[in-house]
Design a protein around this motif. Structure first.
Motif, PDB file in Angstrom:
ATOM      1  N   ARG A   1       0.717  -1.107  -0.012  1.00 32.96           N
ATOM      2  CA  ARG A   1      -0.047   0.038   0.014  1.00 32.96           C
ATOM      3  C   ARG A   1       1.175   1.232   0.011  1.00 32.96           C
ATOM      4  NH1 ARG A   1      -5.085   2.080   2.487  1.00 32.96           N
ATOM      5  NH2 ARG A   1      -5.113   3.956   1.163  1.00 32.96           N
ATOM      6  N   HIS A   2       1.998   1.145   0.741  1.00 26.90           N
ATOM      7  CA  HIS A   2       2.680   2.381   0.950  1.00 26.90           C
ATOM      8  C   HIS A   2       4.265   2.442   0.574  1.00 26.90           C
ATOM      9  CE1 HIS A   2      -0.615   4.242   3.237  1.00 26.90           C
ATOM     10  NE2 HIS A   2      -0.630   3.006   3.972  1.00 26.90           N
TER      11      HIS A   2
ATOM     12  N   ALA B   1       6.850   0.199   0.966  1.00 26.62           N
ATOM     13  CA  ALA B   1       7.999  -0.623   1.645  1.00 26.62           C
ATOM     14  C   ALA B   1       7.963  -2.332   1.056  1.00 26.62           C
ATOM     15  CB  ALA B   1       7.535  -0.768   3.131  1.00 26.62           C
TER      16      ALA B   1
ATOM     17  N   ALA C   1       7.110  -2.989  -1.697  1.00 26.29           N
ATOM     18  CA  ALA C   1       7.380  -2.962  -3.076  1.00 26.29           C
ATOM     19  C   ALA C   1       8.886  -2.708  -3.213  1.00 26.29           C
ATOM     20  CB  ALA C   1       6.696  -1.690  -3.689  1.00 26.29           C
TER      21      ALA C   1
ATOM     22  N   PRO D   1       2.374  -6.393   3.355  1.00 28.88           N
ATOM     23  CA  PRO D   1       2.558  -5.913   4.572  1.00 28.88           C
ATOM     24  C   PRO D   1       1.799  -6.717   5.590  1.00 28.88           C
ATOM     25  CG  PRO D   1       1.319  -4.535   2.977  1.00 28.88           C
ATOM     26  CD  PRO D   1       1.556  -5.884   2.472  1.00 28.88           C
ATOM     27  N   THR D   2       2.411  -6.693   6.996  1.00 34.87           N
ATOM     28  CA  THR D   2       1.631  -7.279   7.888  1.00 34.87           C
ATOM     29  C   THR D   2       0.415  -6.555   8.200  1.00 34.87           C
ATOM     30  OG1 THR D   2       3.620  -8.588   8.846  1.00 34.87           O
ATOM     31  CG2 THR D   2       1.965  -7.715  10.452  1.00 34.87           C
ATOM     32  N   ARG D   3      -0.589  -7.151   8.380  1.00 34.45           N
ATOM     33  CA  ARG D   3      -1.892  -6.736   8.840  1.00 34.45           C
ATOM     34  C   ARG D   3      -2.468  -7.295   9.712  1.00 34.45           C
ATOM     35  NH1 ARG D   3      -4.492  -3.448   3.599  1.00 34.45           N
ATOM     36  NH2 ARG D   3      -3.187  -2.064   3.465  1.00 34.45           N
TER      37      ARG D   3
ATOM     38  N   GLY E   1      -0.847  -9.022  12.154  1.00 36.88           N
ATOM     39  CA  GLY E   1      -0.250 -10.050  12.096  1.00 36.88           C
ATOM     40  C   GLY E   1      -0.290 -11.242  10.965  1.00 36.88           C
TER      41      GLY E   1
ATOM     42  N   SER F   1       5.077  -2.028  10.604  1.00 30.17           N
ATOM     43  CA  SER F   1       5.746  -0.748  11.234  1.00 30.17           C
ATOM     44  C   SER F   1       6.199  -0.715  12.468  1.00 30.17           C
ATOM     45  CB  SER F   1       4.327   0.156  11.449  1.00 30.17           C
ATOM     46  OG  SER F   1       3.294  -0.580  12.157  1.00 30.17           O
ATOM     47  N   SER F   2       5.929  -2.170  13.368  1.00 29.13           N
ATOM     48  CA  SER F   2       6.727  -2.082  14.600  1.00 29.13           C
ATOM     49  C   SER F   2       7.674  -3.465  14.483  1.00 29.13           C
ATOM     50  CB  SER F   2       5.532  -2.251  15.770  1.00 29.13           C
ATOM     51  OG  SER F   2       4.691  -3.462  15.535  1.00 29.13           O
TER      52      SER F   2
ATOM     53  N   GLY G   1       5.717  -6.515  15.718  1.00 27.63           N
ATOM     54  CA  GLY G   1       4.464  -6.664  15.590  1.00 27.63           C
ATOM     55  C   GLY G   1       4.067  -7.471  14.583  1.00 27.63           C
TER      56      GLY G   1
ATOM     57  N   ALA H   1       9.541  -0.919   8.956  1.00 26.32           N
ATOM     58  CA  ALA H   1       9.405   0.323   8.038  1.00 26.32           C
ATOM     59  C   ALA H   1       9.293   1.627   9.086  1.00 26.32           C
ATOM     60  CB  ALA H   1       8.311   0.334   7.298  1.00 26.32           C
TER      61      ALA H   1
HETATM   62  C1  FMN Z   1      -5.129  -2.606   8.730  1.00 26.31           C
HETATM   63  C2  FMN Z   1      -3.383  -2.624   9.027  1.00 26.31           C
HETATM   64  C3  FMN Z   1      -2.853  -3.314  10.031  1.00 26.31           C
HETATM   65  C4  FMN Z   1      -1.756  -3.436  10.412  1.00 26.31           C
HETATM   66  N1  FMN Z   1      -1.094  -4.454  11.157  1.00 26.31           N
HETATM   67  C5  FMN Z   1      -0.031  -4.511  11.671  1.00 26.31           C
HETATM   68  C6  FMN Z   1       0.618  -5.271  12.500  1.00 26.31           C
HETATM   69  O1  FMN Z   1      -0.011  -6.393  12.948  1.00 26.31           O
HETATM   70  N2  FMN Z   1       1.871  -5.187  13.257  1.00 26.31           N
HETATM   71  C7  FMN Z   1       2.896  -4.101  12.512  1.00 26.31           C
HETATM   72  O2  FMN Z   1       3.935  -4.009  12.974  1.00 26.31           O
HETATM   73  N3  FMN Z   1       2.287  -3.219  11.473  1.00 26.31           N
HETATM   74  C8  FMN Z   1       0.852  -3.422  11.149  1.00 26.31           C
HETATM   75  N4  FMN Z   1       0.655  -2.339  10.143  1.00 26.31           N
HETATM   76  C9  FMN Z   1       1.595  -1.726   9.559  1.00 26.31           C
HETATM   77  C10 FMN Z   1       2.147  -1.974   8.055  1.00 26.31           C
HETATM   78  O3  FMN Z   1       2.597  -3.612   8.188  1.00 26.31           O
HETATM   79  C11 FMN Z   1       3.130  -1.313   7.670  1.00 26.31           C
HETATM   80  O4  FMN Z   1       3.057   0.172   7.448  1.00 26.31           O
HETATM   81  C12 FMN Z   1       3.954  -1.825   6.248  1.00 26.31           C
HETATM   82  O5  FMN Z   1       5.383  -1.333   6.434  1.00 26.31           O
HETATM   83  C13 FMN Z   1       3.209  -1.383   5.195  1.00 26.31           C
HETATM   84  O6  FMN Z   1       3.790  -1.790   4.239  1.00 26.31           O
HETATM   85  P1  FMN Z   1       3.506  -1.269   2.596  1.00 26.31           P
HETATM   86  O7  FMN Z   1       4.373   0.097   2.697  1.00 26.31           O
HETATM   87  O8  FMN Z   1       4.206  -2.175   1.453  1.00 26.31           O
HETATM   88  O9  FMN Z   1       2.097  -0.961   2.474  1.00 26.31           O
HETATM   89  C14 FMN Z   1      -0.958  -2.798   9.689  1.00 26.31           C
HETATM   90  C15 FMN Z   1      -1.418  -1.600   8.695  1.00 26.31           C
HETATM   91  C16 FMN Z   1      -2.389  -1.652   8.486  1.00 26.31           C
HETATM   92  C17 FMN Z   1      -3.137  -0.710   7.684  1.00 26.31           C
END
Ligand code: FMN
Length: 198
Positions: free
Chosen positions: A13-14, A16, A18, A78-80, A82, A116-117, A120, A166
């Motif tokens: 989506r954002h 990372a 990619a 991306p992780t969402r 978990g 992001s964490s 996480g 990220a």
């Molecule tokens: C709905 C949602 C759930 C997420 N759940 C987690 C999570 O469980 N643990 C975590 O560390 N980050 C979580 N994130 C953050 C994304 O995993 C993180 O921003 C990731 O780097 C985005 O990847 P992208 O830039 O390829 O989209 C979540 C983000 C969204 C929108």
């Protein structure tokens, strides 16, 4: 018939995930195989919403044929909460025709994720991304501890596959260890695919 390739299939989506996909593709190509970068469209809560056939930027959308004819697969999300993101799961849920005919049986595969964490859910996401690939009969490749970066990393990087931290604002760039592990997965998939096709 196209030249053999490793499919690097991801949702981001954002950006990372990619970035990780591009480093994995670099690793594939460093091993002399073609890398085919493909993404999947977002899913919508509107049942009839349809994305344009070609994305505005970045990799084009994957087709079942991209998957059917690959020599190996790197799958990234991306992780969402978990787990993998819905758009990638939605694409995988549309692969039952390949499952029925066993098209992916015996092909090497690996997984990657961005969070992001730091704690996480990288590992839980990577492990759960492996499940549909096991149902398809793919041969899973993680990362061996012979990769020095696995012991040195201060960000992402797991034996289950490359990962990236990220940061809470999503702005932390891939660091040297995360890059090394992305490339290592690409190289490993290319090398294993080459050996399996001998
Ligand atoms: C709905 C949602 C759930 C997420 N759940 C987690 C999570 O469980 N643990 C975590 O560390 N980050 C979580 N994130 C953050 C994304 O995993 C993180 O921003 C990731 O780097 C985005 O990847 P992208 O830039 O390829 O989209 C979540 C983000 C969204 C929108």
């Amino acid at each position: 018939m196209s030249a053999p390739y490793i499919l690097v299939l991801y949702y981001s989506r954002h950006g990372a995930t990619a970035q990780m996909a591009r480093q994995i593709a670099r690793g594939v190509e460093m091993s002399g195989l073609e890398a085919r970068l493909r993404t999947v469209p977002a899913v919508s809560t509107e049942c009839e919403a349809v994305a344009p056939a070609v994305p505005e930027e970045g990799a084009v959308y994957a087709t079942l044929d991209d998957l059917k004819h690959c020599s190996g697969l790197a799958l990234g999300s991306p992780t969402r909460f978990g787990n993998m993101a819905a758009p990638l799961k939605y694409f995988l849920d549309g692969t039952s025709s390949l499952w029925l005919t066993g098209e992916l049986v015996g092909k090497p595969a690996g997984v990657f994720t961005s969070t992001s964490s730091l704690h996480g859910g990288q590992e839980s996401t990577l492990l759960s991304m492996m499940l549909p690939l096991l149902h398809h009969g793919m041969l899973l490749c993680g990362l061996p501890y012979a990769e020095a970066a696995l012991l040195e990393t201060r960000g992402g990087g797991t034996p289950y596959g490359p990962s990236h931290h990220a940061g809470s604002d999503g702005k932390r760039q891939l660091d040297e260890h995360e890059i090394a592990l992305c490339r290592a997965l690409g190289k490993r998939l290319a090398q294993v695919a080459g050996k399996l096709e001998q």
